[in-house]
Design a protein around this motif. Structure first.
Motif, PDB file in Angstrom:
ATOM      1  N   ILE A   1      11.047  59.170 113.514  1.00 33.44           N
ATOM      2  CA  ILE A   1      11.693  60.265 114.257  1.00 33.44           C
ATOM      3  C   ILE A   1      12.848  60.844 113.446  1.00 33.44           C
ATOM      4  N   GLY A   2      13.690  59.966 112.907  1.00 33.46           N
ATOM      5  CA  GLY A   2      14.876  60.415 112.174  1.00 33.46           C
ATOM      6  C   GLY A   2      14.543  61.251 110.954  1.00 33.46           C
ATOM      7  N   THR A   3      13.714  60.706 110.075  1.00 34.27           N
ATOM      8  CA  THR A   3      13.396  61.427 108.836  1.00 34.27           C
ATOM      9  C   THR A   3      12.438  62.583 109.099  1.00 34.27           C
ATOM     10  N   GLY A   4      11.529  62.382 110.083  1.00 39.83           N
ATOM     11  CA  GLY A   4      10.590  63.467 110.410  1.00 39.83           C
ATOM     12  C   GLY A   4      11.307  64.698 110.930  1.00 39.83           C
ATOM     13  N   VAL A   5      12.264  64.490 111.815  1.00 42.35           N
ATOM     14  CA  VAL A   5      13.040  65.619 112.360  1.00 42.35           C
ATOM     15  C   VAL A   5      13.817  66.314 111.236  1.00 42.35           C
ATOM     16  N   ALA A   6      14.434  65.522 110.356  1.00 41.91           N
ATOM     17  CA  ALA A   6      15.231  66.099 109.260  1.00 41.91           C
ATOM     18  C   ALA A   6      14.349  66.935 108.335  1.00 41.91           C
ATOM     19  N   TRP A   7      13.137  66.427 108.006  1.00 37.35           N
ATOM     20  CA  TRP A   7      12.261  67.152 107.070  1.00 37.35           C
ATOM     21  C   TRP A   7      11.687  68.403 107.738  1.00 37.35           C
ATOM     22  N   LEU A   8      11.242  68.276 109.014  1.00 38.18           N
ATOM     23  CA  LEU A   8      10.698  69.443 109.715  1.00 38.18           C
ATOM     24  C   LEU A   8      11.770  70.502 109.945  1.00 38.18           C
ATOM     25  N   PHE A   9      13.001  70.038 110.232  1.00 45.83           N
ATOM     26  CA  PHE A   9      14.126  70.973 110.364  1.00 45.83           C
ATOM     27  C   PHE A   9      14.280  71.789 109.079  1.00 45.83           C
ATOM     28  N   SER A  10      14.230  71.079 107.941  1.00 40.43           N
ATOM     29  CA  SER A  10      14.391  71.756 106.642  1.00 40.43           C
ATOM     30  C   SER A  10      13.233  72.707 106.369  1.00 40.43           C
ATOM     31  N   LEU A  11      12.016  72.297 106.777  1.00 43.27           N
ATOM     32  CA  LEU A  11      10.842  73.135 106.564  1.00 43.27           C
ATOM     33  C   LEU A  11      10.953  74.439 107.365  1.00 43.27           C
ATOM     34  N   VAL A  12      11.376  74.323 108.629  1.00 41.51           N
ATOM     35  CA  VAL A  12      11.562  75.514 109.473  1.00 41.51           C
ATOM     36  C   VAL A  12      12.674  76.395 108.890  1.00 41.51           C
ATOM     37  N   ALA A  13      13.714  75.736 108.367  1.00 40.24           N
ATOM     38  CA  ALA A  13      14.838  76.480 107.781  1.00 40.24           C
ATOM     39  C   ALA A  13      14.390  77.294 106.580  1.00 40.24           C
ATOM     40  N   MET A  14      13.368  76.785 105.853  1.00 36.05           N
ATOM     41  CA  MET A  14      12.874  77.518 104.684  1.00 36.05           C
ATOM     42  C   MET A  14      12.083  78.753 105.094  1.00 36.05           C
ATOM     43  N   PHE A  15      11.267  78.622 106.145  1.00 34.10           N
ATOM     44  CA  PHE A  15      10.364  79.709 106.505  1.00 34.10           C
ATOM     45  C   PHE A  15      10.934  80.644 107.580  1.00 34.10           C
ATOM     46  N   PHE A  16      11.786  80.085 108.446  1.00 31.66           N
ATOM     47  CA  PHE A  16      12.333  80.915 109.529  1.00 31.66           C
ATOM     48  C   PHE A  16      13.857  80.751 109.607  1.00 31.66           C
ATOM     49  N   PRO A  17      14.587  81.160 108.594  1.00 37.48           N
ATOM     50  CA  PRO A  17      16.037  80.953 108.574  1.00 37.48           C
ATOM     51  C   PRO A  17      16.784  81.726 109.667  1.00 37.48           C
ATOM     52  N   ASP A  18      16.191  82.815 110.136  1.00 42.26           N
ATOM     53  CA  ASP A  18      16.901  83.664 111.099  1.00 42.26           C
ATOM     54  C   ASP A  18      17.028  83.043 112.480  1.00 42.26           C
ATOM     55  N   VAL A  19      16.264  81.983 112.769  1.00 35.29           N
ATOM     56  CA  VAL A  19      16.332  81.387 114.113  1.00 35.29           C
ATOM     57  C   VAL A  19      17.544  80.474 114.263  1.00 35.29           C
ATOM     58  N   PHE A  20      18.251  80.204 113.139  1.00 43.44           N
ATOM     59  CA  PHE A  20      19.378  79.276 113.192  1.00 43.44           C
ATOM     60  C   PHE A  20      20.703  80.022 113.320  1.00 43.44           C
ATOM     61  N   PRO A  21      21.660  79.418 114.067  1.00 44.53           N
ATOM     62  CA  PRO A  21      22.999  80.041 114.162  1.00 44.53           C
ATOM     63  C   PRO A  21      23.728  79.950 112.831  1.00 44.53           C
ATOM     64  N   ASP A  22      24.806  80.697 112.704  1.00 46.61           N
ATOM     65  CA  ASP A  22      25.542  80.793 111.441  1.00 46.61           C
ATOM     66  C   ASP A  22      26.113  79.456 110.981  1.00 46.61           C
ATOM     67  N   GLN A  23      26.456  78.582 111.936  1.00 44.81           N
ATOM     68  CA  GLN A  23      27.088  77.311 111.537  1.00 44.81           C
ATOM     69  C   GLN A  23      26.128  76.424 110.744  1.00 44.81           C
ATOM     70  N   PHE A  24      24.827  76.740 110.743  1.00 45.32           N
ATOM     71  CA  PHE A  24      23.862  75.973 109.966  1.00 45.32           C
ATOM     72  C   PHE A  24      23.637  76.585 108.583  1.00 45.32           C
ATOM     73  N   LYS A  25      24.333  77.705 108.300  1.00 45.74           N
ATOM     74  CA  LYS A  25      24.045  78.433 107.061  1.00 45.74           C
ATOM     75  C   LYS A  25      25.152  78.268 106.029  1.00 45.74           C
ATOM     76  N   THR A  26      24.756  78.409 104.757  1.00 49.29           N
ATOM     77  CA  THR A  26      25.711  78.340 103.655  1.00 49.29           C
ATOM     78  C   THR A  26      26.313  79.722 103.428  1.00 49.29           C
ATOM     79  N   GLU A  27      27.225  79.793 102.454  1.00 52.87           N
ATOM     80  CA  GLU A  27      27.857  81.083 102.138  1.00 52.87           C
ATOM     81  C   GLU A  27      26.848  82.080 101.606  1.00 52.87           C
TER      82      GLU A  27
END
Length: 825
Positions: free
Chosen positions: A242-268
């Motif tokens: 659960i721990g590593t799966g959530v972290a990896w899937l989170f990163s995968l979604v972040a790569m393909f759908f970055p706009d669904v995340f709030p600004d606090q999850f984004k870099t400069e």
């Protein structure tokens, strides 16, 4: 026709279904129904099927259960394909001693299954020029004529699990290190990586590099997590998956759908924080823990492997045409074998020609070689000294003492100690509680934590899942038991199960027999005296003839004494052994009774006071005296001596210093018993005890809350051994001794009891240390991972550090267990 059989090994409904499916494949069977609670199986068949065929059918189906007729004693040996290579068991023993024929991971806890050592030594031979030629015995190559040579098993074959994990570990490190360097680029002076590619590109590189780790080397962790959730057997891999799966899937979604995340999850730069490095580092660290565990597992059952090495592979058969080298598996009972200097003794038997000194330390734990002569017993695996001798094979294959020891150690090392119930109970609720704590952690950080709150909530909840691994908790007991049982076997202390180890730690009373336990158990006749006070050859002939078919040690001593005097034995009739009193029978139409006062009272033979005084004098010197009566008239007595073992006094003194009360119960008379008790400084003893008297004494002590150990020969004392909390069989590890007791001392020495008790205390101390290690990591780690220290010290636990701590907890438990190999007994 319909038959009902007992079946041992079924633990769940899945087992029940497997048994029914396997047996229903036999064409003779029309209906089969297994009953889990009763541990029976009802079979309707068109024609009779042998028990052996039913057993073979189960084994061929990969079901290592024992099927037997109702009322029959459990088979001590099942034809061992189950003990061979390719059979696996869970190191946590989640389903007791259940084994599996493929390494798919434990269906309960998900851990890597451990391969059993092969409990039968088989040597194959091949041609150096033509490796396709493989034979069971030495000879010539049928192609080129060269001598065949033995095939030595490779180390890789011995530890496939370790080699497989090592390969995956190397691949994981190869791909994880670059991901880690990329993720930590901000810490490199000047941050040169950002000058090469944009953060967006580096994120894609991390994704690609993570694929071999997530989808190949560590994919098994996700498979186990899925299986654990599907079967609701929540375990360590549930949390890791659960721990590593959530972290990896989170990163995968972040790569393909970055706009669904709030600004606090984004870099400069506008990209979303990814956790490919956390996922791969955590998985690689968990894999490292599994690798270290696999290496340690091979060391914990090292005692069994060392015992296996004792078994020779060849023997020298003495034939009419000369000596012949044969495989040990071709030896038959009654074969004469020549044992040369330095050779290992191939099977159990007796010396028929020659003499030598034999190193028995590998079985008894005693380093001093033992002198052996004609008619002395020798055991498989022990090492001959400097002289050659011929022996006759009496026990071969699985009947030998070494084989019994190996099987006993293997079975005991997989048994469960009562203290393990505590760990099992905690583990049952542990994973759901941890998931709940992780959820609460996420909620608290999300709504009450500092910015970026969502990031903190995400990372800390994953850290909780990763660090709170119950692996160490499950390993705490079985690892200690496995190492402890092996250590005992190497010192001549055979432990039947883990419960015996735990009870040895609690013993406060030791009940011991006299003959063969405190004494040598090799009685010899000193004299045979008539009422006139002189040696009487006719009396000796009568009592020796009476005892010639008895197997009692005293009877054997009388017969041997008569043979040494060249006295001819006569025919005896109506022989009867009167339990605890003596023997009666008819020789030359005269009714002879030989035994104690109780027997004389039984046959109504009177003893004069003058004659009794002579006997009392003998008894006060520690001798065993039996009255001789012919036709209800006392006509003489026989005096028998049995020397006290040199180690008995030392052993009893050591036990008393540990606060253990030692009580001697003997069937001998009071005066002889008192003499022996005085020699050993025993405060408590009872004489003239029948088997039921010993049983009653033990019951009385147990009613007072005492934990009682009983040491006896495993045959006459069987009721008392069964009643005692710990039955300790003294002797040479015979079938009866091993079956009737929880502990068997191969050397039959009271010092062995000291070793057994020290072993029990050492193992229990080690288990408690392991449980401390397992609990302390979770008690301290979970709150820190949840962020408890952050408001006070600003300390947070990275999921990667949590993974390292989790792996270290398991390794620390195993390393601590291995310390038992150095315990002094």
């Amino acid at each position: 026709m319909k038959h009902t059989y007992n079946i041992q090994g079924m633990t769940c409904n899945g087992c029940k279904t497997n048994v029914e499916n396997a047996l229903s494949n036999l064409k003779e069977i029309t209906k089969v129904e297994a009953f889990l609670k009763e541990k029976t199986v009802a079979i309707e068949m068109s024609s009779h099927i042998s028990l052996e065929k039913l057993q073979e059918t189960l084994l061929n189906a990969g079901l290592h259960y024992t099927i037997e007729m109702p009322g029959h004693k459990k088979h001590k040996e099942v034809k061992i394909i189950e003990e061979g290579n390719g059979i696996f068991y869970c190191p946590m023993h989640c389903e007791d001693d259940k084994t599996y024929n493929s390494q798919v991971g434990c269906p309960v806890c998900g851990m890597d299954l451990v391969e059993q050592p092969k409990l039968q030594v088989t040597t194959k031979y091949t041609c150096p020029m033509h490796p396709e030629i493989i034979k069971d015995k030495q000879g010539n190559c049928p192609i080129c004529g060269m001598d065949l040579v033995a095939i030595e098993p490779s180390e890789n074959e011995k530890d496939k699990t370790y080699q497989n994990l090592l390969k995956k570990m190397k691949i994981s490190v190869l791909f994880t290190v670059p991901i880690f360097i990329i993720a930590m680029a901000d810490l490199i002076p000047g941050n040169p990586l950002t000058k090469m590619f944009s953060q967006f590109t580096w994120n894609w590189i991390q994704l690609i590099l993570s694929l071999p780790v997530v989808c190949y080397t560590c994919w098994m962790f996700f498979e186990r997590a899925y299986k654990s959730i599907k079967t609701w057997n929540l375990n360590m891999f549930t949390l890791i998956g659960i721990g590593t799966g959530v972290a990896w899937l989170f990163s995968l979604v972040a790569m393909f759908f970055p706009d669904v995340f709030p600004d606090q999850f984004k870099t400069e730069s506008g990209t979303v924080f990814v956790y490919f490095e956390a996922t791969t580092v955590i998985l690689t660290l968990v894999l490292l823990g599994q690798l270290l565990e696999a290496k340690a597992h091979s060391q914990t059952n090292g005692a069994i492997k060392e015992l296996l090495k004792l078994a020779p592979t060849e023997a020298t058969l003495v034939t009419e045409s000369g000596d012949e080298i044969i495989s040990i598996h071709n030896i038959k009972k009654g074969d004469f074998l020549r044992v040369k200097p330095g050779d290992k003794i191939p099977v159990d038997g007796k010396i028929t020609e020659g003499h030598s000194n034999i190193d028995e330390s590998m079985i008894t734990g005693e380093p001093i070689p033992v002198d052996k002569k004609i008619d002395d017993a020798v055991s498989s695996g022990t090492i001959n000294g400097t002289k050659s001798f011929v022996m006759i094979a009496e026990k071969v294959g699985s009947e030998t003492l070494l084989s019994q020891i190996i099987h006993m150690v293997n079975n005991a090392s997989r048994s469960r100690a009562p203290i393990q119930k505590l760990a099992d109970k905690i583990s049952k609720y542990f994973v759901p509680v941890v998931i709940l704590v992780a959820t609460i952690t996420f909620i608290i950080w999300r709504y009450f934590g500092p910015e970026p709150a969502m990031v903190f909530a995400f990372v800390n909840s994953i850290a909780v899942l990763i660090i709170a691994c119950p692996c160490a908790l499950g390993l705490a007991t079985p690892m200690s038991v496995m190492v402890g049982v092996g250590k005992g076997a190497q010192n001549g202390v055979l432990i039947k199960n883990a419960e015996a180890l735990e009870n040895l730690n609690k013993v406060d009373v030791l009940i011991t027999d006299k003959t063969g336990t405190i004494t040598e158990g090799k009685p010899s006749v000193e004299k045979v005296i008539n009422t006139a006070g002189t040696f009487d050859e006719n009396l000796l002939q009568g009592i020796a003839s009476l005892n010639q078919y008895s197997e009692h040690p005293l009877a054997e001593a009388i017969v041997n004494f008569a043979k040494s005097k060249n006295i001819k034995l006569l025919e005896s009739k109506d022989f009867e052994a009167v339990m605890g009193k003596g023997v009666i029978g008819t020789v030359r139409n005269k009714k002879i009774a030989l035994g104690n006062k109780k027997l004389m009272e039984l046959v109504k033979a009177k003893i004069t006071s003058e004659f009794d005084t002579k006997i009392i004098t003998e008894q006060e010197q520690g001798k065993t005296v039996s009255y001789i009566a012919i036709n209800q008239i006392v006509v003489g007595y026989v005096t028998i001596t049995d020397a006290i073992k040199a180690t008995s006094k030392q052993a009893i003194s050591l036990l008393q210093k540990q606060g253990i009360e030692v009580i001697m119960l003997t069937g001998d008379n009071k005066r002889t018993a008192k003499y022996v008790a005085d020699q050993l400084n025993l405060a408590s003893f009872q004489a003239e005890c029948l088997p039921e008297d010993k049983l009653n004494v033990i019951k009385e002590l147990q009613s007072q809350g005492k934990i009682v150990a009983m040491a006896g020969d495993g045959i006459n004392d069987a009721p008392a051994l069964a009643q005692a909390n710990i039955g300790i069989a003294m002797g040479t590890g015979t079938d009866v001794a091993i079956e009737s007791s929880e502990v068997t001392l191969v050397k039959g020495d009271l010092l062995g009891i000291v070793k057994a008790i020290n072993l029990g205390k050492g193992v229990m101390k080690n288990i408690k240390q392991n449980l401390f290690f397992a609990f302390i990591y979770n008690i301290l780690g979970v709150p820190v991972a949840a962020g408890l220290l952050f408001p006070f010290f600003g300390i947070l636990l990275s999921p990667m550090i949590a993974a390292a701590a989790m792996s270290f907890s398991s390794v620390s438990v195993i390393v601590n267990s291995l310390r038992l190999r150095n315990i002094k007994l």
